[in-house]
Design a protein around this motif. Sequence first.
Motif, short mmCIF file in Angstrom:
data_model
loop_
_atom_site.label_atom_id
_atom_site.label_comp_id
_atom_site.label_asym_id
_atom_site.label_seq_id
_atom_site.Cartn_x
_atom_site.Cartn_y
_atom_site.Cartn_z
N ILE A 8 -5.32 -2.57 4.44
CA ILE A 8 -5.84 -1.87 3.26
C ILE A 8 -6.67 -2.81 2.40
N ARG A 9 -6.16 -4.03 2.18
CA ARG A 9 -6.88 -5.01 1.37
C ARG A 9 -8.20 -5.40 2.02
N SER A 10 -8.22 -5.55 3.33
CA SER A 10 -9.46 -5.91 4.01
C SER A 10 -10.48 -4.78 3.94
N GLN A 11 -10.01 -3.55 3.98
CA GLN A 11 -10.92 -2.41 3.86
C GLN A 11 -11.55 -2.39 2.47
N GLU A 12 -10.75 -2.68 1.44
CA GLU A 12 -11.29 -2.72 0.08
C GLU A 12 -12.30 -3.86 -0.07
#
Length: 57
Positions: free
Chosen positions: A21-25
């Motif tokens: 999720i953090r990498s997508q953001e």
Amino acid sequence: MAEIINFNKALKAKAKADKAIRSQENRARFGRTKAEKQAEAAEKARIAKVIDDAKRD
């Protein structure tokens, strides 16, 4: 009875999901072209100028 789970595996799976999720953001935030960054900066500057011009002394 409840299903027996390996707590270490559950923690690792949660960490992996959080990382995804953090990498997508971060891809959305930092993965932009130079032109997109300049266009956004120009738009912010234009909005700031409009607001400043509308203020009364």
